[in-house]
Design a protein around this motif. Sequence first.
Motif, PDB file in Angstrom:
ATOM      1  N   ASN A  20     -40.643  36.377 -12.354  1.00 52.03           N
ATOM      2  CA  ASN A  20     -38.835  36.036 -10.663  1.00 52.03           C
ATOM      3  C   ASN A  20     -39.313  34.378 -11.466  1.00 52.03           C
ATOM      4  O   ASN A  20     -40.447  33.572 -11.688  1.00 52.03           O
ATOM      5  CB  ASN A  20     -39.462  35.935  -9.929  1.00 52.03           C
ATOM      6  N   THR A  21     -38.239  33.532 -11.937  1.00 55.73           N
ATOM      7  CA  THR A  21     -38.233  32.055 -11.898  1.00 55.73           C
ATOM      8  C   THR A  21     -36.725  31.644 -10.970  1.00 55.73           C
ATOM      9  O   THR A  21     -35.933  32.291 -10.939  1.00 55.73           O
ATOM     10  CB  THR A  21     -38.353  32.255 -13.454  1.00 55.73           C
ATOM     11  N   ASP A  22     -37.629  30.806 -10.675  1.00 60.54           N
ATOM     12  CA  ASP A  22     -36.302  29.655  -9.732  1.00 60.54           C
ATOM     13  C   ASP A  22     -35.532  28.662 -11.185  1.00 60.54           C
ATOM     14  O   ASP A  22     -37.039  28.376 -11.425  1.00 60.54           O
ATOM     15  CB  ASP A  22     -37.249  29.743  -8.890  1.00 60.54           C
ATOM     16  N   ILE A  23     -34.336  28.615 -10.971  1.00 53.68           N
ATOM     17  CA  ILE A  23     -34.053  27.725 -11.314  1.00 53.68           C
ATOM     18  C   ILE A  23     -33.525  26.760 -10.806  1.00 53.68           C
ATOM     19  O   ILE A  23     -32.772  26.369  -9.905  1.00 53.68           O
ATOM     20  CB  ILE A  23     -33.433  27.852 -13.138  1.00 53.68           C
ATOM     21  N   GLN A  24     -33.829  25.120 -10.760  1.00 51.39           N
ATOM     22  CA  GLN A  24     -33.065  24.245 -10.262  1.00 51.39           C
ATOM     23  C   GLN A  24     -32.492  23.493 -10.745  1.00 51.39           C
ATOM     24  O   GLN A  24     -32.937  22.652 -11.308  1.00 51.39           O
ATOM     25  CB  GLN A  24     -34.800  23.548  -9.505  1.00 51.39           C
ATOM     26  N   GLY A  25     -31.471  22.847 -10.201  1.00 51.92           N
ATOM     27  CA  GLY A  25     -30.379  21.902 -10.562  1.00 51.92           C
ATOM     28  C   GLY A  25     -30.940  20.425  -9.972  1.00 51.92           C
ATOM     29  O   GLY A  25     -30.523  20.272  -8.232  1.00 51.92           O
ATOM     30  N   ILE A  26     -31.386  19.140  -9.696  1.00 54.81           N
ATOM     31  CA  ILE A  26     -31.894  18.244  -9.281  1.00 54.81           C
ATOM     32  C   ILE A  26     -31.263  16.660  -9.975  1.00 54.81           C
ATOM     33  O   ILE A  26     -31.027  17.110 -11.530  1.00 54.81           O
ATOM     34  CB  ILE A  26     -33.639  17.731  -9.543  1.00 54.81           C
ATOM     35  N   ILE A  27     -30.837  15.712  -9.020  1.00 58.03           N
ATOM     36  CA  ILE A  27     -29.717  14.709  -9.343  1.00 58.03           C
ATOM     37  C   ILE A  27     -29.556  13.266  -8.549  1.00 58.03           C
ATOM     38  O   ILE A  27     -31.018  13.548  -7.204  1.00 58.03           O
ATOM     39  CB  ILE A  27     -28.473  15.118  -8.370  1.00 58.03           C
ATOM     40  N   LYS A  28     -30.303  12.770  -9.633  1.00 54.70           N
ATOM     41  CA  LYS A  28     -30.857  11.639  -9.271  1.00 54.70           C
ATOM     42  C   LYS A  28     -29.902  10.207  -9.280  1.00 54.70           C
ATOM     43  O   LYS A  28     -29.251  10.613 -10.461  1.00 54.70           O
ATOM     44  CB  LYS A  28     -32.220  11.077  -9.580  1.00 54.70           C
ATOM     45  N   ASN A  29     -29.183   9.334  -8.222  1.00 62.93           N
ATOM     46  CA  ASN A  29     -28.222   8.481  -8.053  1.00 62.93           C
ATOM     47  C   ASN A  29     -29.898   6.739  -8.305  1.00 62.93           C
ATOM     48  O   ASN A  29     -29.518   6.802  -7.160  1.00 62.93           O
ATOM     49  CB  ASN A  29     -27.597   8.834  -7.231  1.00 62.93           C
ATOM     50  N   ASP A  30     -28.937   6.957  -9.229  1.00 64.11           N
ATOM     51  CA  ASP A  30     -29.722   6.131 -10.226  1.00 64.11           C
ATOM     52  C   ASP A  30     -29.050   4.344  -9.809  1.00 64.11           C
ATOM     53  O   ASP A  30     -29.340   3.407 -10.432  1.00 64.11           O
ATOM     54  CB  ASP A  30     -30.472   5.486 -11.470  1.00 64.11           C
TER      55      ASP A  30
END
Length: 230
Positions: A33-43
Amino acid sequence: MALFFFLTAQSQNKDLPDVGIIPKIVVKAIGVNTDIQGIIKNDSNLFKTLSSELIIISNMGAKNASKAEQKDNFSIAPDEVKIVATKNINVADTDNIIVLFLIYEDEKLIARDRKELRRQKNDPNVSDGLEIKGLVVENVRSKVGKDFYDYFYQQFTLKNPESDQLVKVEEQLGIGIGTRIQIKVQEDLVFESFARPNEEQLVNLANSAVARVLQYFKQKERQKQLLRQF
């Protein structure tokens, strides 16, 4: 049959303008089982209204190939880090997976990240599931501990650490003075502090903890290089 995967990443933003938006694909694996996350940083120093597209392609080129897409709209403040996409997949019958994380502004592509996961059999150095650098686990008991872990994890993964050492975030509940946070690399204690239910304090504490862990990695790498010289 046990499945073994290794993960590779490629820089995908060289041909895109630098608008201060940093996307990051994070993979958390437990067995098949694999969780894939998309994370954003506003630089940047601007408030942004954006959209994201998470694309997961399994067994590309094979008869049993499949494709999953997830689209989301979101807003993000300057210096904010936000998880904008999450997908759980099963890799039991998968030979390879390609993950694309695309960020759009006014329907124009402005940033992207890409990762590949491939099956690797009979490797004694890899346990079941996915071999991922920068693995962080937690043993927290309160909301303060969970909030700290989330802030730490987001900042840590955005730094893209190259170490394959296990990082542990642990919590010891206190009375009156807050909860005690400890961070260990393998079994070495590298950071310890009290935390209270204050968002600004937790964010600053998490940033300090990330800096301390990265400094520890550099020290260990220098020690390895010195040992190689003798």
